[in-house]
Design a protein around this motif. Structure first.
Motif: not given
Length: 347
Positions: A149-150, A162, A256-257, A252
């Motif tokens: 993910g981010p 987050t 997102g990432d 995500l």
């Protein structure tokens, strides 16, 4: 309502966690777990790092200015770290995971969930990290989870809000881990699409290198948006060919990432690519990064080969590989990308 007590019971099974790898992301994730109330032992390769974490509750080499929780301790002895752990988190670079895990294999608790933080595709074998873990540790894929993910480590360590994805073929294991790392600033979601989550995490590093090169060349937001969007298309094409759920790349672990890694100055891949775009050599960029090579520099080769093996067109990945390993300049690759034959967007 009947589901809530069951989830709570599963979550209670993950009380002690070992995190093997005391770099920035390993330390940040260990902090998240400790903040979520788990007993966490962080393994560091260097004894002095373990001593600093244990005695000063800090890891200034990787997370300067961050205070680590009291229930997070550290050791340089992997056997001590994993003893009694219900989950073992593997926080080492993707291309070193196999050798590290081979050294730890006989130490792992029999029923522990193995959690990979690494984002890459192994050179040579073209295996995803969960496949490497399953093979080397000789465990069923259901025991292997991945986190994607981010997740820029420094922001998480500073407790900036987050979210992430915990992917595991065994949904109950994913839920147990979800409860084990849920905090007021870190929100994990579950997913059973391990393939999609891993490919998103690996491919975004390569696209971030491309975005960094574009920034180094002086290009602006239109170029960035183009690379991110077309990079997402590459990721989704490859993932679909390997059996992933296309929707994963809209989430995500995909978009997102990708956005976080391509846009942030905290991203090692973005920063490394920017140096190349400004005209620095690979050697100069590596020196500026204190001898560290961004994950995407190695993964672009294996991801390109994976795409070719499955007949997937990946022009941005191919361009990044040409810059990093074939001596082409970012300007030449830009011209090649823009000179490709016109086609429909969704073809």
């Amino acid at each position: 309502m009947t589901g809530e007590p069951v989830l709570a019971g599963v979550a209670e099974e993950v009380r002690r966690v070992a995190v093997l790898g005391a770099g920035s992301w390993g330390t940040a994730f260990a902090k998240v777990l400790a903040d979520a109330g788990r007993d966490v032992v962080l393994w560091a390769r260097r004894a002095e790092v373990a001593d600093t974490v244990r005695q000063r509750h800090a890891n200034p080499d990787y997370l300067p200015g961050v205070r680590l929780p009291e229930n997070l301790t550290a050791t340089a002895d992997a056997a001590v770290a994993v003893r009694g752990a219900q989950a073992v988190v593997l926080a080492v670079p993707s291309q070193t995971l196999r050798d590290n895990l081979a050294a730890w294999r006989n130490l792992l608790p029999a029923s522990a969930t193995l959690v990979s933080l690494a984002k890459g595709v192994e050179l040579g074998t073209l295996k995803r990290m969960s496949e490497v873990v399953s093979e080397v540790a000789e465990v069923d894929q259901n025991r292997v989870a991945v986190v994607s993910g981010p997740n820029l480590a420094k922001e998480i360590a500073r407790e900036q809000p987050t979210a992430t994805v915990i992917a595991c073929a065994d949904h109950e294991r994913a839920v147990a881990l979800q409860h084990a790392c849920s905090t007021g600033y870190f929100r994990p979601y579950t997913n059973t699409d391990v393939v999609g989550c891993e490919l998103g995490g690996a491919c975004k590093n390569v696209i971030a290198l491309a975005c960094g090169m574009a920034a180094g060349l002086g290009f602006g937001d239109n170029t960035m948006a183009t690379l991110i969007t077309r990079g997402l298309a590459e990721m989704a094409r490859l993932g679909t060919a390997l059996g992933a759920d296309p929707m994963t790349f809209a989430g995500l672990a995909g978009m997102g990432d990708l956005v976080a890694t391509c846009a942030s100055p905290l991203s090692r891949n973005r920063s490394f690519g920017e140096r190349l775009g400004r005209g620095e050599s690979m050697h100069q960029a590596q020196q500026a990064a204190h001898g560290q090579v961004a994950e995407g520099v190695k993964s672009c080769t294996s991801i390109r080969e994976l795409g070719r093996r499955h007949g997937v067109d990946m022009p941005i990945t191919d361009g990044v590989h040409q810059v990093c390993h074939e001596g082409l300049s970012p300007q030449d690759v830009t011209a090649r990308l823009l000179g490709r034959k016109p086609k429909a967007e969704w073809s």
